[in-house]
Design an enzyme around this catalytic site. Structure first.
Site, PDB file in Angstrom:
ATOM      1  N   GLY A 109       0.872  -1.246  -0.023  1.00  0.00           N
ATOM      2  CA  GLY A 109      -0.019   0.038  -0.027  1.00  0.00           C
ATOM      3  C   GLY A 109       0.974   1.150  -0.007  1.00  0.00           C
ATOM      4  O   GLY A 109       0.447   2.226   0.447  1.00  0.00           O
ATOM      5  N   GLY A 111       1.857   2.744  -2.844  1.00  0.00           N
ATOM      6  CA  GLY A 111       1.304   3.522  -3.772  1.00  0.00           C
ATOM      7  C   GLY A 111       1.931   3.424  -4.931  1.00  0.00           C
ATOM      8  O   GLY A 111       2.743   4.128  -5.900  1.00  0.00           O
ATOM      9  N   SER A 112       2.370   1.887  -5.532  1.00  0.00           N
ATOM     10  CA  SER A 112       3.191   1.686  -6.436  1.00  0.00           C
ATOM     11  C   SER A 112       2.382   2.005  -7.991  1.00  0.00           C
ATOM     12  O   SER A 112       3.210   2.607  -8.759  1.00  0.00           O
ATOM     13  CB  SER A 112       3.520   0.210  -6.563  1.00  0.00           C
ATOM     14  OG  SER A 112       2.234  -0.535  -6.381  1.00  0.00           O
ATOM     15  N   SER A 113       1.218   2.179  -7.915  1.00  0.00           N
ATOM     16  CA  SER A 113       0.449   2.375  -9.208  1.00  0.00           C
ATOM     17  C   SER A 113       0.665   3.874  -9.419  1.00  0.00           C
ATOM     18  O   SER A 113       0.733   4.131 -10.657  1.00  0.00           O
ATOM     19  CB  SER A 113      -1.048   2.263  -9.131  1.00  0.00           C
ATOM     20  OG  SER A 113      -1.175   0.908  -8.711  1.00  0.00           O
ATOM     21  N   ALA A 115       3.149   5.983  -8.113  1.00  0.00           N
ATOM     22  CA  ALA A 115       4.403   5.969  -8.564  1.00  0.00           C
ATOM     23  C   ALA A 115       4.954   5.844  -9.678  1.00  0.00           C
ATOM     24  O   ALA A 115       5.518   6.456 -10.605  1.00  0.00           O
ATOM     25  CB  ALA A 115       5.543   5.235  -7.333  1.00  0.00           C
ATOM     26  N   ASP A 156      -1.230  10.627  -3.231  1.00  0.00           N
ATOM     27  CA  ASP A 156       0.004   9.725  -3.564  1.00  0.00           C
ATOM     28  C   ASP A 156       0.928  10.020  -4.683  1.00  0.00           C
ATOM     29  O   ASP A 156       2.009  10.139  -4.572  1.00  0.00           O
ATOM     30  CB  ASP A 156      -0.344   8.253  -3.654  1.00  0.00           C
ATOM     31  CG  ASP A 156      -1.910   8.141  -4.455  1.00  0.00           C
ATOM     32  OD1 ASP A 156      -2.312   9.147  -5.134  1.00  0.00           O
ATOM     33  OD2 ASP A 156      -2.548   7.050  -4.336  1.00  0.00           O
TER      34      ASP A 156
END
Ligand code: MEV
Length: 323
Positions: A109, A111-113, A115, A156
């Protein structure tokens, strides 16, 4: 036009104000030193190739003029949305090869999407030598994420772009970098992956049914964020911890706490943390504890004993950058 570029963007941890920020309220977020790396390369011909092994995508190939058509692997959706969004403003005259790699698991969680979305837009801007200010990068990245997810405040994305620690108002109405003395956080992972969109929709149903009650929770969360901003800027650890505990009580009230988060938060508090709360959408993912910087080991051990794993992250990391 360059031949290839590499950029990296940080993940994030929400400190205060999650969920309320989706309703246009403020939150405080910090960027973490776990990054997503994006490599973009000019490719002869007219094809796009994506390799994102961390999210299960190997050699996804599509014609550049058919972006978004056909079956799209889940892990490639944000990358494709970012390329499409960029292509709406600037022509992409060639084929492309995009590779992504993450320092951290998409399960946490962090926030890879978001980033990755920021990383792709920034990489394309650099590849095609477009000067893109932070605000425009935010606008394009936010548009891409909303195209895929339909919901989200954009906090994010701001963390991935600006880095550091930010006061952020839902939708990006205000983005203010904060000067924070120190961030003595211990981060505990529950081992359970939560889906942000599902949690946001669940809260939205609660809000629809009990509008005035939930709106008054958003009002209190706003007060918490305001006070937390001052406490963080002045290094008042005791107040930061107290406010985290109050914020957690309200997150529990809107139904996003879980037994696993409850256990880890309780363990951290009993071991002497100034305060602790879940971080992000809830339903799983991570909790954070504000500790005495000199000796966080009691809190670390208590979280582990309660069944969590402790993630080694540093906060206040730098925003998106070219390698
Ligand atoms: C999720 O990390 C935080 C939420 O506030 C959603 C958002 O702000 O987009 C629940």
């Amino acid at each position: 036009m360059k031949n290839k570029v590499e950029v990296s963007a940080p993940g994030k941890l929400m400190l205060f104000g999650e969920h309320a920020v989706v309703y246009g309220k403020p939150c405080i977020v910090t960027a973490v030193d776990q990054r997503v790396r994006v490599r973009a390369e000019i490719h002869g011909g007219k094809q796009l190739t994506i390799d994102a092994p961390d999210v299960g995508v190997t050699r996804y190939v599509q014609d550049m003029n058919k972006l978004g058509e056909g079956e799209i692997p889940k892990g490639a959706r944000f990358i494709l949305a970012a390329i499409k969004k960029f292509a709406q403003s600037w022509e992409i005259p060639t084929g492309l090869k995009i590779e992504t790699k993450s320092d951290f698991s998409a399960e946490f969680g962090f926030g890879s999407s978001s980033a990755v979305t920021v990383g792709v837009v920034k990489a394309l801007a650099s590849l095609f030598e477009v000067d893109i200010p932070k605000e425009r990068l935010f606008e394009l990245s936010y548009g891409s994420v909303l195209d895929i997810q339909g919901v989200g405040s954009g906090f994010d994305l701001a963390a991935a772009i600006w880095g550091g620690t930010l006061y952020f108002v839902g939708g990006g109405k205000e983005i203010v970098p904060l000067k924070i003395k120190h961030i003595p956080l211990v981060v505990g992972y529950t081992g359970i992956k939560a889906d942000t969109a599902t949690m946001v929709k669940r809260v939205s149903r609660l809000h629809d049914k009990n509008k005035e009650v939930v709106d008054s929770i958003w009002k209190t969360m706003t007060l918490i964020v305001m006070r937390a901003r001052t406490a963080l800027e002045t290094g008042d650890d005791k107040t930061v911890g107290e406010l985290m505990n109050i914020n957690q009580g309200l997150l529990d009230a809107i139904g996003v706490n879980t037994p696993e988060l409850f256990d880890l938060i309780g363990a951290a508090r009993s071991a002497g943390a100034y305060g602790a709360k879940l971080s992000g959408a809830g339903g799983g993912d991570c909790m954070i504890a504000w500790t005495d910087e000199k000796n966080p080991s009691d809190v670390v051990n208590a979280i582990k004993k309660a069944g969590g794993s402790v993630l080694n992250v540093n906060c206040n990391a730098g925003g998106v950058e070219l390698k």
